[in-house]
Scaffold this motif. Structure first.
Motif, PDB file in Angstrom:
ATOM      1  N   LYS A 295       5.261  10.340   7.561  1.00 49.91           N
ATOM      2  CA  LYS A 295       4.457   9.122   7.514  1.00 49.91           C
ATOM      3  C   LYS A 295       5.373   7.945   7.179  1.00 49.91           C
ATOM      4  O   LYS A 295       6.383   8.117   6.486  1.00 49.91           O
TER       5      LYS A 295
ATOM      6  N   MET B  19       8.207   2.539   3.333  1.00 47.67           N
ATOM      7  CA  MET B  19       7.671   3.780   2.778  1.00 47.67           C
ATOM      8  C   MET B  19       7.842   4.923   3.769  1.00 47.67           C
ATOM      9  O   MET B  19       7.575   4.770   4.964  1.00 47.67           O
TER      10      MET B  19
ATOM     11  N   GLY C 102       6.434   8.971   3.759  1.00 47.96           N
ATOM     12  CA  GLY C 102       5.532   9.840   3.016  1.00 47.96           C
ATOM     13  C   GLY C 102       5.460  11.239   3.604  1.00 47.96           C
ATOM     14  O   GLY C 102       5.739  11.456   4.786  1.00 47.96           O
ATOM     15  N   GLU C 103       5.043  12.176   2.764  1.00 52.20           N
ATOM     16  CA  GLU C 103       4.855  13.548   3.209  1.00 52.20           C
ATOM     17  C   GLU C 103       3.602  13.653   4.092  1.00 52.20           C
ATOM     18  O   GLU C 103       2.677  12.867   3.937  1.00 52.20           O
ATOM     19  N   HIS C 104       3.597  14.565   5.049  1.00 50.47           N
ATOM     20  CA  HIS C 104       4.489  15.703   5.098  1.00 50.47           C
ATOM     21  C   HIS C 104       5.716  15.382   5.946  1.00 50.47           C
ATOM     22  O   HIS C 104       5.614  14.843   7.053  1.00 50.47           O
TER      23      HIS C 104
ATOM     24  N   TRP D 244       8.786   8.018  -5.184  1.00 48.70           N
ATOM     25  CA  TRP D 244       7.402   7.554  -5.327  1.00 48.70           C
ATOM     26  C   TRP D 244       7.360   6.115  -4.852  1.00 48.70           C
ATOM     27  O   TRP D 244       8.277   5.336  -5.126  1.00 48.70           O
TER      28      TRP D 244
ATOM     29  N   GLU E  10       2.339   7.035  -2.153  1.00 47.94           N
ATOM     30  CA  GLU E  10       2.918   8.207  -1.500  1.00 47.94           C
ATOM     31  C   GLU E  10       4.154   8.722  -2.246  1.00 47.94           C
ATOM     32  O   GLU E  10       4.810   7.983  -2.982  1.00 47.94           O
TER      33      GLU E  10
ATOM     34  N   PHE F 227       7.754  11.461  -1.542  1.00 47.46           N
ATOM     35  CA  PHE F 227       8.580  11.923  -0.429  1.00 47.46           C
ATOM     36  C   PHE F 227       9.803  12.660  -0.969  1.00 47.46           C
ATOM     37  O   PHE F 227      10.415  12.249  -1.959  1.00 47.46           O
TER      38      PHE F 227
END
Length: 244
Positions: free
Chosen positions: A117, A151, A153-155, A169, A174, A176
């Motif tokens: 993400k 940013m 982000g997972e997954h 963070w 999110e 990561f």
């Protein structure tokens, strides 16, 4: 002396004024200047050079390759990707930065899609050291912040890392896996998340400290090279077995 090659596609800096303002000499030169060390011999290479600056001779003379890419992943010749992969298998270290998670070479070495993400909102990133005993974390505080970053982000679609060194963070909530190590063949690979082209991330001393540590960690150990293939001569005498 560790021989370092910093590869950057060098496209954003030539066509986007905002990026050129941040990195007037290119991201590769900012990193080269920022990690300069008496124990490093540094050269740079870019996409528009013959063979993308990664000739057989250059790679043979490279202990650690640092890779930054974003806009032009598809412009990297597959033959050069194969060449880099072979050098990693044979022991060259590879440090993959930020959007190079989508580079051909990283995806080829990971064997996964490497998607994630993302959001461009100039938000705060706090990078936590989750493996303080790891050499890449040496000399760092337990956490440090970048006031403006893109940013991720997972997954994050990567294989489970051999070691997880950093977790990020973001202000938007999110998290990561932002510092991951892998081994492929004889080579060591480190992925490090920060480094969006419109932010001055590669002037941050903590970020540069991580990259310096990663170069030292990923450098070949000069251990004995493995021997593979047909071995006609045994180490011990083989007793000839009599037929029953």
């Amino acid at each position: 002396m560790i021989k370092v090659t910093i590869w950057n596609e060098f496209v954003h800096e030539n066509i986007h004024e905002k990026v050129k303002e941040v990195y007037p000499d290119g991201i590769h030169n900012a990193i080269a200047k920022g990690i300069a060390d008496s124990s490093f011999q540094i050269r740079t290479a870019t996409l528009d050079q013959p063979e993308h600056g990664l000739t057989e001779e250059v790679l043979a003379d490279t202990d650690v390759l640092i890779w930054w890419g974003h806009m032009a992943h598809d412009k990297v010749d597959d033959a050069i990707v194969e060449r880099v992969q072979q050098r990693v298998w044979n022991g060259m270290g590879l440090v993959v930065l930020h959007s190079a998670h989508f580079s051909k070479i990283f995806k080829k070495l990971m064997g996964t899609g490497c998607d994630l993400k993302w959001r461009e909102a100039g938000e705060r990133e706090r990078i936590w050291v989750v493996n303080p005993a790891h050499p890449i974390a040496a000399g760092l505080p337990e956490q440090f912040s970048l006031e403006e970053e893109e940013m991720y982000g997972e997954h994050f679609d990567i294989p489970a890392p051999d070691e997880l060194v950093f977790v990020s963070w973001f202000e938007g909530g999110e998290v990561f896996r932002s510092g991951c190590t892998f081994s492929r063949g004889q080579g060591k690979i480190f992925y490090f998340r920060p480094g969006h082209e419109t932010h001055p991330t590669y002037y941050n001393e903590n970020v540069l400290h991580v990259i310096r540590n990663a170069v030292n960690w990923a450098a070949p150990s000069n251990a004995a090279a493995p021997v593979r293939g047909h071995r006609p001569e045994p180490l011990e005498t083989i007793k000839v077995k009599q037929p029953q």
